[in-house]
Design a protein around this motif. Structure first.
Motif, PDB file in Angstrom:
ATOM      1  N   MET A   1       0.805  -1.198   0.024  1.00  0.00           N
ATOM      2  CA  MET A   1      -0.072   0.021   0.027  1.00  0.00           C
ATOM      3  C   MET A   1       0.831   1.283   0.057  1.00  0.00           C
ATOM      4  SD  MET A   1      -1.512   0.403   3.711  1.00  0.00           S
ATOM      5  CE  MET A   1      -0.366   0.695   5.415  1.00  0.00           C
ATOM      6  N   LYS A   2       0.368   2.297  -0.347  1.00  0.00           N
ATOM      7  CA  LYS A   2       1.190   3.644  -0.327  1.00  0.00           C
ATOM      8  C   LYS A   2       0.651   4.330   0.785  1.00  0.00           C
ATOM      9  CE  LYS A   2       2.508   3.714  -4.801  1.00  0.00           C
ATOM     10  NZ  LYS A   2       4.106   4.211  -5.140  1.00  0.00           N
ATOM     11  N   GLY A   3       1.575   5.090   1.468  1.00  0.00           N
ATOM     12  CA  GLY A   3       1.493   5.905   2.500  1.00  0.00           C
ATOM     13  C   GLY A   3       2.753   6.656   2.921  1.00  0.00           C
ATOM     14  N   ILE A   4       2.410   7.442   3.991  1.00  0.00           N
ATOM     15  CA  ILE A   4       3.584   8.478   4.429  1.00  0.00           C
ATOM     16  C   ILE A   4       4.307   7.770   5.758  1.00  0.00           C
ATOM     17  CG2 ILE A   4       3.865  10.582   5.449  1.00  0.00           C
ATOM     18  CD1 ILE A   4       3.339  11.085   2.617  1.00  0.00           C
ATOM     19  N   SER A   5       5.619   8.079   5.698  1.00  0.00           N
ATOM     20  CA  SER A   5       6.176   7.491   7.074  1.00  0.00           C
ATOM     21  C   SER A   5       7.317   8.472   7.323  1.00  0.00           C
ATOM     22  CB  SER A   5       6.641   5.932   6.838  1.00  0.00           C
ATOM     23  OG  SER A   5       7.513   5.860   5.917  1.00  0.00           O
ATOM     24  N   TYR A   6       7.882   8.260   8.310  1.00  0.00           N
ATOM     25  CA  TYR A   6       9.370   8.830   8.800  1.00  0.00           C
ATOM     26  C   TYR A   6      10.243   7.863   9.527  1.00  0.00           C
ATOM     27  CZ  TYR A   6       6.625  10.275  13.200  1.00  0.00           C
ATOM     28  OH  TYR A   6       5.976  10.113  14.362  1.00  0.00           O
ATOM     29  N   SER A   7      11.483   7.947   9.342  1.00  0.00           N
ATOM     30  CA  SER A   7      12.169   7.070   9.934  1.00  0.00           C
ATOM     31  C   SER A   7      13.258   7.616  10.989  1.00  0.00           C
ATOM     32  CB  SER A   7      13.128   6.186   8.866  1.00  0.00           C
ATOM     33  OG  SER A   7      12.354   5.337   8.196  1.00  0.00           O
ATOM     34  N   ARG A   8      13.168   8.777  11.227  1.00  0.00           N
ATOM     35  CA  ARG A   8      13.736   9.568  12.160  1.00  0.00           C
ATOM     36  C   ARG A   8      13.046  10.815  12.576  1.00  0.00           C
ATOM     37  NH1 ARG A   8      16.150  14.205   9.933  1.00  0.00           N
ATOM     38  NH2 ARG A   8      16.394  14.073   7.510  1.00  0.00           N
ATOM     39  N   TYR A   9      13.165  11.195  13.571  1.00  0.00           N
ATOM     40  CA  TYR A   9      12.604  12.846  14.035  1.00  0.00           C
ATOM     41  C   TYR A   9      12.943  13.771  13.426  1.00  0.00           C
ATOM     42  CZ  TYR A   9      10.915  10.194  18.315  1.00  0.00           C
ATOM     43  OH  TYR A   9      10.288   9.400  19.177  1.00  0.00           O
ATOM     44  N   GLY A  10      12.137  14.693  13.111  1.00  0.00           N
ATOM     45  CA  GLY A  10      12.575  15.918  12.462  1.00  0.00           C
ATOM     46  C   GLY A  10      11.482  16.772  11.901  1.00  0.00           C
ATOM     47  N   VAL A  58       8.244   3.306  17.103  1.00  0.00           N
ATOM     48  CA  VAL A  58       9.015   2.245  16.290  1.00  0.00           C
ATOM     49  C   VAL A  58       9.176   2.496  14.937  1.00  0.00           C
ATOM     50  CG1 VAL A  58       8.539  -0.408  15.770  1.00  0.00           C
ATOM     51  CG2 VAL A  58       7.480   0.560  17.906  1.00  0.00           C
ATOM     52  N   PHE A  59      10.105   2.835  14.461  1.00  0.00           N
ATOM     53  CA  PHE A  59      10.338   3.340  13.166  1.00  0.00           C
ATOM     54  C   PHE A  59      10.326   2.142  12.088  1.00  0.00           C
ATOM     55  CE2 PHE A  59      12.565   6.559  15.725  1.00  0.00           C
ATOM     56  CZ  PHE A  59      11.999   7.562  15.618  1.00  0.00           C
ATOM     57  N   PRO A  60      10.083   2.554  10.826  1.00  0.00           N
ATOM     58  CA  PRO A  60       9.344   3.570  10.169  1.00  0.00           C
ATOM     59  C   PRO A  60       7.826   3.624  10.937  1.00  0.00           C
ATOM     60  CG  PRO A  60       9.138   1.981   8.743  1.00  0.00           C
ATOM     61  CD  PRO A  60       9.779   1.286   9.754  1.00  0.00           C
ATOM     62  N   VAL A  61       7.786   5.308  11.333  1.00  0.00           N
ATOM     63  CA  VAL A  61       6.421   5.677  11.903  1.00  0.00           C
ATOM     64  C   VAL A  61       5.533   6.028  10.796  1.00  0.00           C
ATOM     65  CG1 VAL A  61       5.288   7.165  13.483  1.00  0.00           C
ATOM     66  CG2 VAL A  61       7.214   6.176  14.165  1.00  0.00           C
ATOM     67  N   ILE A  62       4.381   5.497  10.811  1.00  0.00           N
ATOM     68  CA  ILE A  62       3.301   6.273   9.929  1.00  0.00           C
ATOM     69  C   ILE A  62       2.506   6.954  10.759  1.00  0.00           C
ATOM     70  CG2 ILE A  62       1.101   5.770   8.455  1.00  0.00           C
ATOM     71  CD1 ILE A  62       2.030   2.874   8.314  1.00  0.00           C
ATOM     72  N   PRO A  63       2.472   8.492  10.446  1.00  0.00           N
ATOM     73  CA  PRO A  63       1.872   9.521  11.453  1.00  0.00           C
ATOM     74  C   PRO A  63       0.207   9.339  11.045  1.00  0.00           C
ATOM     75  CG  PRO A  63       2.589  10.582   9.382  1.00  0.00           C
ATOM     76  CD  PRO A  63       3.041   8.946   9.178  1.00  0.00           C
ATOM     77  N   ASP A  94      -0.551   3.024  22.334  1.00  0.00           N
ATOM     78  CA  ASP A  94       0.399   3.615  23.276  1.00  0.00           C
ATOM     79  C   ASP A  94       1.878   3.592  22.889  1.00  0.00           C
ATOM     80  OD1 ASP A  94      -1.352   4.201  25.246  1.00  0.00           O
ATOM     81  OD2 ASP A  94      -1.449   2.323  26.040  1.00  0.00           O
ATOM     82  N   PHE A  95       2.101   3.552  21.361  1.00  0.00           N
ATOM     83  CA  PHE A  95       3.310   3.938  20.954  1.00  0.00           C
ATOM     84  C   PHE A  95       3.054   4.178  19.602  1.00  0.00           C
ATOM     85  CE2 PHE A  95       1.551  -0.408  19.791  1.00  0.00           C
ATOM     86  CZ  PHE A  95       2.086  -0.375  18.187  1.00  0.00           C
ATOM     87  N   LEU A  96       4.024   4.765  18.764  1.00  0.00           N
ATOM     88  CA  LEU A  96       3.992   5.434  17.473  1.00  0.00           C
ATOM     89  C   LEU A  96       4.586   4.324  16.509  1.00  0.00           C
ATOM     90  CD1 LEU A  96       5.456   9.044  18.112  1.00  0.00           C
ATOM     91  CD2 LEU A  96       2.883   8.082  18.086  1.00  0.00           C
ATOM     92  N   SER A  97       3.769   3.980  15.346  1.00  0.00           N
ATOM     93  CA  SER A  97       4.190   3.197  14.264  1.00  0.00           C
ATOM     94  C   SER A  97       2.925   2.969  13.211  1.00  0.00           C
ATOM     95  CB  SER A  97       4.557   1.658  14.789  1.00  0.00           C
ATOM     96  OG  SER A  97       5.277   1.123  13.714  1.00  0.00           O
ATOM     97  N   ARG A  98       1.771   2.515  13.659  1.00  0.00           N
ATOM     98  CA  ARG A  98       0.684   2.258  12.700  1.00  0.00           C
ATOM     99  C   ARG A  98      -0.157   3.237  12.725  1.00  0.00           C
ATOM    100  NH1 ARG A  98       0.356  -3.879  15.484  1.00  0.00           N
ATOM    101  NH2 ARG A  98      -0.745  -2.472  16.811  1.00  0.00           N
ATOM    102  N   GLY A  99      -0.193   4.433  11.901  1.00  0.00           N
ATOM    103  CA  GLY A  99      -0.939   5.607  11.804  1.00  0.00           C
ATOM    104  C   GLY A  99      -1.868   5.448  10.898  1.00  0.00           C
TER     105      GLY A  99
END
Length: 315
Positions: A1-10, A58-63, A94-99
């Motif tokens: 699937m297509k989507g947005i993610s980030y692998s580090r903070y910024g 838990v990277f990569p994070v989908i926001p 309760d964690f960041l990963s599957r947005g």
């Protein structure tokens, strides 16, 4: 699937659009085809790493925590929804990963409710997080009701605009802080607008000489301090922006997923008691621009991203 993610903070530049792993659907989850996902300030705060002390990433994070869409498949233990149902959700774990900034999301059933029939998918996507925040603070923390005068800060924003509508529905008189350009908008929601900035306390006192019964703070800092001095005897104070509210005798609230509260928001929307203003819609590939606009802090209502038809995703 297509989507947005980030692998580090910024900053917004860390957001990448591309192929993501298809979500697995646990027993208590529902696979939702995303039709729209709203942007909230917490999204860019998570992306910047401001919530790292609270939530593991838990990277990569989908926001993304807000969603409206269509059920593709319920999990093995789910009886509340069936394939084809239109739903909304505040899909926070309760964690960041599957947005939700993707074509599909596996949403815990506890985060979902039926979508309001009278709202578009874009409008409905803006209801869960902001609406739950407003509803939980007004009803469960402040106990706002008929005869109360309630001061709502940032009354033209995502949370504030819904708080004004809900408080009016509860029978309260609402004073809402907003920039001059948003005064007519706040009036249209049922509130009495006052301008931000120096002299705010005097302007509020001009409308409520005896003080206000409840304050819904969405800004914190000096605004919170000034608000504490605007309370009438026995007044209640709550903040979603500044934990220092407890030092003023108030309560800090962090919104939580609640299917029952979300269903009540759907009911209010279908009654016409609350609506969602969508300021701008972006395609998912331009999620970084949506984050930038939200981060400017001048949003009227909500900013929404839409992923499209979702072809090529999980079956």
């Amino acid at each position: 699937m297509k989507g947005i993610s980030y692998s580090r903070y910024g900053g917004p530049e860390v957001l990448e659009y591309g192929e993501l792993r298809d979500p697995k659907v646990g027993p208590d989850q529902v696979l939702v085809e995303v039709r729209a996902a709203a942007v909230n300030p917490v999204d860019w705060k998570c992306r910047e790493g401001y919530l790292d002390g609270l939530l593991d990433a838990v990277f990569p994070v989908i926001p993304g925590w807000d969603v409206s869409g269509v059920v593709v498949r319920p999990g093995a233990a789910v009886s509340e929804f069936s394939a084809g149902d239109e739903v909304i959700g505040y899909v926070r774990e309760d964690f960041l990963s599957r947005g939700t900034f993707a074509e599909y999301v596996a949403a815990p059933v506890r985060t979902l409710a039926r979508k309001p029939r009278n709202l578009s998918f874009e409008e409905a996507a803006g209801l869960p997080l902001a609406g739950l925040t407003a509803y939980q603070v007004l009803v469960k923390v402040l106990g706002a009701g008929r005869g109360d005068t309630v001061l709502v800060h940032a009354a033209a924003g995502g949370v504030g605009s819904l708080a004004v509508q809900i408080a009016v529905h509860l029978g309260a008189r609402v004073i809402g802080t907003a920039s001059e350009r948003n005064h007519d908008y706040v009036r249209g929601l049922g509130g009495e607008p006052v301008t931000y900035g120096e002299g705010l306390a005097e302007r509020v006192r001009g409308l409520a000489p005896e003080g206000v019964d409840a304050v819904f703070d969405t800004i914190g800092g000096d605004t919170l301090t000034a608000s504490a001095h605007l309370l009438a005897s026995g007044g209640r104070l709550a903040s979603i922006a500044d934990p220092e509210v407890v030092s003023h005798g108030g309560r800090y609230h962090f919104v939580r997923p609640d299917a029952g509260d979300l269903a009540e928001l759907t009911r209010l929307a279908e009654q016409g008691a609350v609506g969602v203003h969508v300021q701008e819609t972006f395609p998912l590939a331009r999620a970084a621009d949506a984050h930038r606009l939200n981060q400017e802090g001048r949003t009227r209502g909500k900013i929404v991203v839409t992923p499209g038809g979702g072809t090529g995703g999980p079956s």
